[in-house]
Design an enzyme around this catalytic site. Structure first.
Site, short mmCIF file in Angstrom:
data_model
loop_
_atom_site.label_atom_id
_atom_site.label_comp_id
_atom_site.label_asym_id
_atom_site.label_seq_id
_atom_site.Cartn_x
_atom_site.Cartn_y
_atom_site.Cartn_z
N LYS A 208 0.84 -1.19 0.00
CA LYS A 208 0.00 0.00 0.00
C LYS A 208 0.88 1.25 0.00
O LYS A 208 1.95 1.27 0.64
CB LYS A 208 -0.90 -0.03 1.23
N SER B 201 -9.42 1.72 3.48
CA SER B 201 -8.60 2.54 2.60
C SER B 201 -7.60 1.72 1.77
O SER B 201 -6.95 2.26 0.87
CB SER B 201 -7.82 3.58 3.41
N SER C 155 -9.86 -0.87 7.33
CA SER C 155 -9.18 -0.62 6.06
C SER C 155 -8.49 -1.82 5.43
O SER C 155 -8.07 -1.75 4.29
CB SER C 155 -8.16 0.52 6.22
#
Length: 527
Positions: A109, A190, A214
């Site tokens: 990420k 996210s 997330s």
């Protein structure tokens, strides 16, 4: 025709071509969709090299992510990936194997620092082109384990801690990530790009991060496995933070077995992260937990106060509860207590911790960045509002900037409240009273239509109790509602990660619900 109409038509047209491209993508259904062990077997027998594997994944990213259906999940590929893979192949030829992840491609990420030629930006243009001065602790561990960092994945900008009306999966740097199971629907966030990339088979493994939901929410919505570990099992050093009391990184993969192998590589003590001190003694053999009888004799509480948000989801999960019983689990009807007592205090803690955490990260990992403080980020967004804020604002950033320091009474009381009601008078209380090994519930609802006007439309979530407590949470594909993936969650007390992996693996092996996406423009109403 306004911009939204244009986008809709573009997505629909792109999806038709995208489905054809996806079907013709390199190794569709082959080695790229296989797991770590299968890929290692192919490399061990000389049928595959790490460099060839990386080359094929890069081709698939080009075919599916950057063209065709344009999932838009990978924000940047690593220009050194092929060279690293070639070096891993040379090591293999010389008899030097670093471990189970040797030569295996992994996506990170884009809030996880890598001290290489890639940016670490949290999706913000304020950090676009800014290279971290050193690796995050977990990035260094992955390199030591022999993994090949293939690239960075898109995310909800600032890990979805920018606006009260945000759209998950959108960042100013990366644009909008699309759901491979219906391109007009959201991936949640996210860790949006990690979820979509794993669903689309763009790497073997991915690492996401979670403060509250997330990892598990995009994993559920994208039909993959996600593990939010116990807080302190995995270092947070070098990860752009929201809140140190809840933040953690964790695996996002297509199978529980792959998640277990990845977690083993990520877990470990870090002198720079106080939460990990002493965790080495609690680290388990996660691969050994992969037992098909992992549900036998387990007492599992069905958390009924996390049902009721969607009738279709409830009906689907009821059928899956029968699977748990068939695999030897004892189910007990329960409610997780006091979940309404930390709604406001959770946000208070996140806002208090965000500014000092972000500024500490910038000082340690990006001292050369054009922004040094939260105030700098806010000012940057104001100056570049046309690119940074075309859809939603920065209310959370402004609120975080206004909060006093971590010595404030308001903060300390909110944090104490969170831990009291999420831990001892929450998860631990219900586990103790009913002599339970774990809790189970739907991870959340199905993917919603991406909506830049109204923002996200969550329909139920089981993420907060474990997130606020800092306890482990594993989500596994449980089936599909009108073609959209639904996940089932296993939650336990602190350091029960291995036990939850065992239960999740047994369930996964008994059901094998996951199927590859088809990249339709929208859902089929007859599905």
């Amino acid at each position: 025709m306004d911009r939204r109409d244009f986008v809709r038509l573009g997505v629909a047209a792109g999806a038709v071509a995208g489905m054809a491209n996806a079907a013709a993508a390199p190794d569709a259904g082959g080695i790229l969709d296989a797991g770590v062990r299968e890929q290692q077997d192919a490399m061990r027998t000389g049928k595959l090299s790490s460099k060839e594997l990386v080359t094929r994944y890069l081709a698939r990213i080009k075919a599916i992510d950057q063209s065709g259906p344009r999932i838009n999940s990978v924000i940047e590929t690593n220009p050194e990936a092929l060279a690293i893979a070639a070096e891993r192949d040379r090591e293999r030829a010389a008899g030097k194997l670093r471990g189970p992840l040797h030569g295996i491609p992994v996506l990170l990420k884009d809030n996880i620092a890598t001290g290489d030629k890639m940016s670490t930006s949290a999706g913000s243009l304020a950090l676009a082109g800014v290279r971290a001065s050193k690796d995050a602790h977990i990035a260094a561990l992955l390199r030591e384990a022999g993994a090949v960092i293939l690239g960075k994945t898109n995310l909800s900008e600032w890990a979805n801690m920018r606006s009260t009306r945000s759209t998950s999966g959108w960042s100013a740097r990366g644009g909008q990530t699309r759901n491979p199971y219906a391109l007009d629907r959201n991936t949640s966030g996210s860790s949006s790009g990690a979820g979509a990339a794993m669903a689309a088979g763009l790497a073997t493994l991915a690492v996401g991060t979670e403060t509250d939901g997330s990892i598990v929410s995009p994993s559920s919505i994208c039909g993959i496995v996600g593990i939010k570990p116990t807080l302190g099992l995995v270092s947070r050093s070098g990860i752009i933070p929201i809140a140190h009391s809840q933040d953690t990184a964790g695996p996002m993969t297509r199978t529980v077995a792959d998640a277990a192998l990845l977690l083993a590589a990520l877990a470990g003590e870090d002198e720079a992260d106080a939460a990990t001190r002493g965790s080495a003694a609690r680290k388990a053999d996660y691969a050994a937990a992969l037992r098909k009888d992992g549900l036998k004799g387990k007492r599992i509480g069905v958390a009924r106060n996390f049902f009721g948000s969607n009738d279709g989801v409830d009906a689907l999960i009821e059928k899956e509860l029968a699977v748990l019983k068939a695999q030897g689990a004892v189910l007990v009807e329960v409610k997780v207590p006091n979940t309404d007592k930390y709604n406001e205090s959770e946000m208070a803690v996140l806002l208090h911790e965000f500014r000092p955490g972000l500024e500490a990260y910038l000082a340690a990992y990006a001292p050369h960045a054009p922004v040094k403080t939260m105030a700098d980020v806010i000012a940057f967004n104001d100056r570049h509002a046309g690119k940074e804020m075309p859809w939603f604002g920065q209310e959370h950033l402004i609120a975080a900037q206004a909060k006093p320091g971590l010595e404030a009474r308001e903060y300390k009381e909110a944090l104490a409240n969170n831990l009291r009601y999420a831990r001892e008078e929450g998860i631990d209380q219900v586990l103790r009273e009913h002599r339970l090994d774990a809790l189970v519930a739907p991870t959340g609802g199905p993917a919603w239509l991406t909506d830049y006007v109204n923002g996200d439309h969550y329909t139920g979530s089981f993420s907060s109790p474990a997130a606020v407590a800092g306890y482990p949470h594993v989500t596994v594909p449980a089936g599909y509602l009108r073609g959209l993936p639904i996940g089932i969650s296993f939650v336990g007390t602190a350091w029960s990660d291995a036990a939850l992996i065992g239960m999740a693996y047994a369930y996964e092996q008994a059901t094998r619900h996951r199927r590859a996406p088809g990249y339709p423009a929208s859902i089929n109403p007859k599905a």
